[in-house]
Design an enzyme around this catalytic site. Structure first.
Site, short mmCIF file in Angstrom:
data_model
loop_
_atom_site.label_atom_id
_atom_site.label_comp_id
_atom_site.label_asym_id
_atom_site.label_seq_id
_atom_site.Cartn_x
_atom_site.Cartn_y
_atom_site.Cartn_z
N TYR A 143 24.87 -52.88 47.19
CA TYR A 143 24.96 -52.57 45.76
C TYR A 143 24.77 -51.09 45.51
O TYR A 143 24.11 -50.40 46.26
CB TYR A 143 23.88 -53.35 44.98
CG TYR A 143 24.01 -54.85 45.03
CD1 TYR A 143 25.18 -55.47 45.42
CD2 TYR A 143 22.92 -55.66 44.71
CE1 TYR A 143 25.28 -56.85 45.45
CE2 TYR A 143 23.01 -57.04 44.75
CZ TYR A 143 24.18 -57.63 45.13
OH TYR A 143 24.28 -59.00 45.18
N SER A 184 25.73 -65.63 40.00
CA SER A 184 26.85 -65.68 39.06
C SER A 184 26.86 -66.97 38.24
O SER A 184 27.90 -67.65 38.14
CB SER A 184 28.19 -65.49 39.76
OG SER A 184 29.14 -64.91 38.89
N GLY A 231 32.20 -66.02 27.22
CA GLY A 231 33.34 -66.18 26.31
C GLY A 231 34.04 -64.88 25.97
O GLY A 231 35.07 -64.88 25.29
N LYS A 232 33.53 -63.76 26.49
CA LYS A 232 34.09 -62.47 26.07
C LYS A 232 35.45 -62.16 26.68
O LYS A 232 36.12 -61.23 26.24
CB LYS A 232 33.11 -61.34 26.38
CG LYS A 232 32.79 -61.14 27.84
CD LYS A 232 31.68 -60.09 28.00
CE LYS A 232 31.20 -59.98 29.42
NZ LYS A 232 30.04 -59.05 29.53
#
Length: 350
Positions: free
Chosen positions: A53, A238, A247-248
């Site tokens: 990361y 996740s 929902g974006k």
């Protein structure tokens, strides 16, 4: 906050695990400091990161997230005992990490030292293998025909597993790591590590973290059954399907600065017509019952039998607050039935 034992380790971890992979790309040091402080104040005592990361993974972002966490620890050394810290060694395939090579015993020993240096801590509570040396059916490779198990040299991989366990044992005995876990692995992988640990008196696998959500529940029931009966902690990552279950992204929306507006290493494989339809269906259920889609999706994962702690990740404080609040919800039988109706229509939408 509720707590659960992490496998057979004796460690009690919060039902919520703070994911950190956006720290160093979408989030700054100041953002990370704020998230850590808030999470600890809410009772979260479990934090997950990885040497790979920040994401999307690249040579420029490699190690940045661990360094950000290390910066906080360096300024708050007395608080290191407040949380269980998990990190991961990257698997093969990234040319800028050990020239893309396999996880080996030598790689484990060197990588543990490098993570300790970046994290500015003397020990890692849970050291995980980010993905196995063999190709595993994750990241949309779970469809029949995508990979061939018969092509795998079983004995060679078992020998690699033993070498890895022996190196982990060296690190445990040196006090550098306390426990080890797996990530993006399978029932067979977990089983082999358990067998080898018992046969050779080596560290026992404590946990596995795999992708798991309303849109991607392939580990239910077989892998989760194995985890329950073998006391291996199951850690979903996740749980919002990379943000899709907010929902974006419905109908192709790409809000500026959102994760899906960034280039993805494996592409937007979660973006399918079936996923879009499923998300719309879950959104209708949430609205019917006066719930936010995010909180409903997270609460659903939390109530699945066998789940130990769910890894959440947020780029804003408002998202983090909403996510944590979700774990205080108890979904009613009516909500679960309505969720189940949508799930049966779209059991594996990507």
């Amino acid at each position: 906050m509720k707590y659960t034992e992490l496998g057979k380790t004796g460690l009690q971890v919060s039902r919520v695990c703070l994911g950190t992979m956006t720290w160093g790309t979408q989030n700054t040091q100041a953002d990370a400091d704020q998230q850590i402080e808030y999470a600890l104040a809410r009772g979260i005592n479990f934090m997950d990161t990885a040497e790979m990361y920040a994401v999307p993974p690249s040579p420029a972002t490699y190690g940045k997230t661990e360094a950000i966490i290390g910066d906080w620890i360096s300024r708050n050394p007395s608080r290191r005992e407040e949380f269980v810290l998990a990190t991961k060694i990257a698997g093969n395939g990234l040319h800028y990490i050990r020239e893309g090579g396999d996880i080996t015993g030598e790689a484990v020993i060197k990588s543990v030292d490098q993570s300790l240096e970046r994290l500015q801590t003397d020990y890692i509570d849970l050291y995980q293998l980010h993905w196995p040396n063999r190709v595993s059916p994750h990241f949309a490779k779970h469809w029949p025909g995508r990979i061939n198990f018969s092509d795998v040299d079983r004995d060679a991989h078992v020998a690699q597993m033993l070498e890895i366990l022996q190196a982990l044992d060296v690190c445990v005995k040196a006090g550098k790591i306390r426990h080890f876990g797996l990530s993006d692995d399978t029932t067979w992988g977990i089983h082999q590590y358990l067998q080898l640990a018992e046969k050779y008196d080596l560290p026992r696998v404590a946990s596995v973290q795999n992708e798991f959500s309303l849109l991607h529940a392939k580990d239910w029931p077989y892998l989760l059954e194995h985890c329950v009966h073998e006391d291996v902690a199951y850690l979903p990552w996740s749980p919002l399907a990379a943000g899709a279950l907010s929902g974006k992204y419905i109908d192709g929306a790409r809000p500026e600065g959102s994760r899906w507006s960034f280039a993805q290493r494996n592409g937007l494989f979660r973006d399918t017509a079936q996923s879009n339809a499923a998300i719309k269906g879950y959104k209708e259920v949430a609205e019917k019952h006066g719930l936010s889609l995010v909180q409903m999706a997270l609460a659903w994962v939390d109530q699945v039998d066998g789940v130990t702690s769910t890894i959440i990740g947020s780029t804003s404080m408002s998202q983090l607050e909403e996510d944590i609040d979700a774990f205080e919800l108890a979904l009613s039988d009516e909500v679960l039935k309505d969720i189940g109706d949508v799930f049966r229509q779209y059991p594996s939408p990507y």
